[in-house]
Scaffold this motif. Structure first.
Motif, PDB file in Angstrom:
ATOM      1  N   ARG A 120      76.402  77.723 -74.594  1.00  0.00           N
ATOM      2  CA  ARG A 120      76.926  79.089 -74.567  1.00  0.00           C
ATOM      3  C   ARG A 120      77.889  79.297 -73.405  1.00  0.00           C
ATOM      4  NH1 ARG A 120      75.745  84.264 -76.243  1.00  0.00           N
ATOM      5  NH2 ARG A 120      75.995  85.930 -74.715  1.00  0.00           N
ATOM      6  N   ARG A 129      84.493  82.812 -71.675  1.00  0.00           N
ATOM      7  CA  ARG A 129      84.196  83.905 -72.595  1.00  0.00           C
ATOM      8  C   ARG A 129      85.493  84.675 -72.874  1.00  0.00           C
ATOM      9  NH1 ARG A 129      79.558  86.315 -74.253  1.00  0.00           N
ATOM     10  NH2 ARG A 129      79.433  88.594 -74.420  1.00  0.00           N
ATOM     11  N   SER A 173      82.008  85.217 -77.427  1.00  0.00           N
ATOM     12  CA  SER A 173      81.432  83.888 -77.180  1.00  0.00           C
ATOM     13  C   SER A 173      82.033  82.809 -78.073  1.00  0.00           C
ATOM     14  CB  SER A 173      79.916  83.923 -77.381  1.00  0.00           C
ATOM     15  OG  SER A 173      79.603  84.215 -78.736  1.00  0.00           O
ATOM     16  N   ASP A 214      79.507  90.330 -78.899  1.00  0.00           N
ATOM     17  CA  ASP A 214      79.177  89.031 -78.307  1.00  0.00           C
ATOM     18  C   ASP A 214      79.658  87.858 -79.155  1.00  0.00           C
ATOM     19  OD1 ASP A 214      77.638  87.385 -76.285  1.00  0.00           O
ATOM     20  OD2 ASP A 214      76.602  86.788 -78.125  1.00  0.00           O
TER      21      ASP A 214
END
Length: 489
Positions: free
Chosen positions: A47, A52, A109, A105
């Protein structure tokens, strides 16, 4: 010899079949439990293995990523963190995500399937697309004006573009810097403990997650219900309202802060916020009609997303007439977020139409190609167009002649409504100061902005003048910032 070879071959085949069955069992049935096992750090490492995506305001990124060189490689960074915290939220390696960082997200991401160019190739290589960008609807000048005008006071501001529902500003104070929570070291844990223990609650988004008694700003809703029902046909005719007003079925009497409210016209009562007039109107309109009016503006909507959830504003319209009288002047159990009251002002400004507010204009790939766009938002007619026209006239009167003079902007048409919401045991708490408004520049065809301001620690006398003295100048600063900005396309 051949028999031994056959047995050995059969045994090898059996072992191969067992291995395949075991692998399939692991992949199909046990992989979710392994993937979700806290001891498995591979998903977490993956992750944070790439930067990001960014959140943009006015074309400028207000978030970024920093290469730490550690196992969890990329850490979130924030530009003007306290200013945009109620919008961005935080993205923490230790405490997860909130607000746009949470609701968007997948895009940020890089896990959103829409970002993948060749999905089969990505599945084969187990690679992820670069994180996408989230383009917000915020007006940076309005956001800054709201934040600076609130200053050290505890409160919130929400501003909307009436014709579209775009959220132009969303501010909550006191605020905090989300960067303090980005990593996973001891300093992050200490910051988390400090922020959560702070009695001022800097991580509380007061604009969308805190409800307050709206006080006299709710009289906009009550006036709309009375005008739609035909209880008032002339803004300047007496309303047959006693002062003080005996609450029906009760020995209590409702009084006003100011004078001249006995049998006052709706215009005078609105400009100088006569509680007795609006309490009686709420009783006369009836519980069902008051509830319908409030829900039309957005009260009791548990599904509002902007895209993160908004705490529902509530209006009970109790059958008890004394309680309904108090509810109709924004007291008793009536509760509203600043965003909800901005929606009320926006509906008046837009001819009685209410549009769902939204905060994300579009999402894009890292190169700028659009992945999704907000598109046009459907509008619902929450009051008669003639009622909206009369309410605009009344709100202009508040700024020109009544308690909202501090919101007047030269060269612009401004409508507003002050409010003071009393609270605490015996209403002894310092009143919340409210102001809701809209503004239209002299070169604009329609109102450009609707604003709601609440200040929790307003140091002013108990009366609607505190909304005019404390909250109205903040709303004025936000409206001026929008009117001085280029119109949105």
């Amino acid at each position: 010899m051949s028999r031994c070879i056959r047995h050995a071959a059969a045994f090898c085949v059996l072992l191969l079949v067992a291995l395949l069955v075991n692998t399939a069992w692991l992949q199909l049935f046990l992989s979710p439990s392994y993937a979700g096992n806290p001891a498995n750090r591979r998903p977490t490492i993956a992750r944070y293995d790439q930067p990001r995506g960014r959140i943009l305001v006015g074309g400028r990124p207000v978030t970024g990523s920093r290469d730490t060189g550690e196992q969890l490689r990329y850490e979130r960074t924030y530009a003007d963190g306290p200013l945009y915290a109620p919008v961005t939220g935080f993205a923490s390696q230790r405490y997860g995500t909130t607000f746009l960082e949470h609701s968007e997200d997948q895009v940020l991401s890089g896990t959103d399937p829409m970002l993948a160019g060749l999905r089969l190739w990505n599945d084969f290589t187990r690679s992820r697309a670069p994180g996408g960008d989230v383009v917000t609807t915020l007006n940076p000048a309005a956001q800054r004006a709201a934040f600076d005008a609130l200053g050290a006071r505890k409160g919130a501001v929400a501003a909307i573009e009436p014709a579209t529902g775009r959220i132009l500003a969303l501010v909550s104070t006191p605020s905090y810097d989300p960067a303090e929570l980005s990593g996973n070291g001891p300093a992050v844990a200490a910051a988390w403990a400090r922020l959560n223990d702070d009695p001022e609650q800097p991580m509380l988004n007061r604009a969308v997650r805190q409800t307050y008694p709206p006080g006299s700003t709710f009289k906009v809703v009550t006036a709309a219900a009375a005008l739609d029902a035909g209880l008032v046909t002339d803004l300047d005719m007496p309303t047959d309202s006693p002062d003080p007003y005996p609450l029906p079925g009760s020995t209590a009497r409702l009084v006003n802060e100011g004078e001249g409210c006995e049998n006052a016209s709706l215009r005078y009562a609105f400009e100088f916020s006569c509680n007795t007039v609006f309490a009686k109107l709420g009783v006369d309109v009836g519980a069902a009609a008051m509830r319908t009016a409030a829900q039309g503006f957005g009260f009791d909507d548990e599904g509002l997303r902007i895209p993160f959830p908004v705490t529902p504003s509530t209006f009970e319209a109790p059958a008890d007439r004394a309680q309904r009288a108090l509810s109709s002047i924004g007291q008793y159990n009536t509760r509203a977020t600043p965003l909800q009251m901005a929606m009320v002002a926006a509906a008046v400004a837009d001819g009685g139409q209410s549009r769902a507010p939204y905060l994300v204009e579009r999402t894009t790939r890292r190169g700028g190609a659009t992945v999704s766009a907000a598109g046009s938002r459907p509008a619902r007619q929450v009051m008669l167009p003639t009622t909206a026209e009369r309410l605009r006239e009344l709100m202009c009167g508040v700024v020109e002649e009544g308690t909202g003079r501090n919101a007047a902007i030269p060269g612009a048409v401004v409508g507003g409504k002050t409010g003071t919401a009393q609270h605490g045991v015996g209403n002894r708490g310092t009143p919340y100061a409210w102001f809701v408004s809209w503004a239209q520049g002299d070169q604009d065809l329609d109102p450009r902005v609707a604003v709601a301001v609440v200040v929790e620690d307003a140091s002013a006398r108990r009366g609607d003048i505190s909304g005019g003295g404390t909250a109205a100048p903040i709303a004025k600063a936000v409206m001026e910032a929008v009117l001085h900005s280029p119109p949105t396309r």
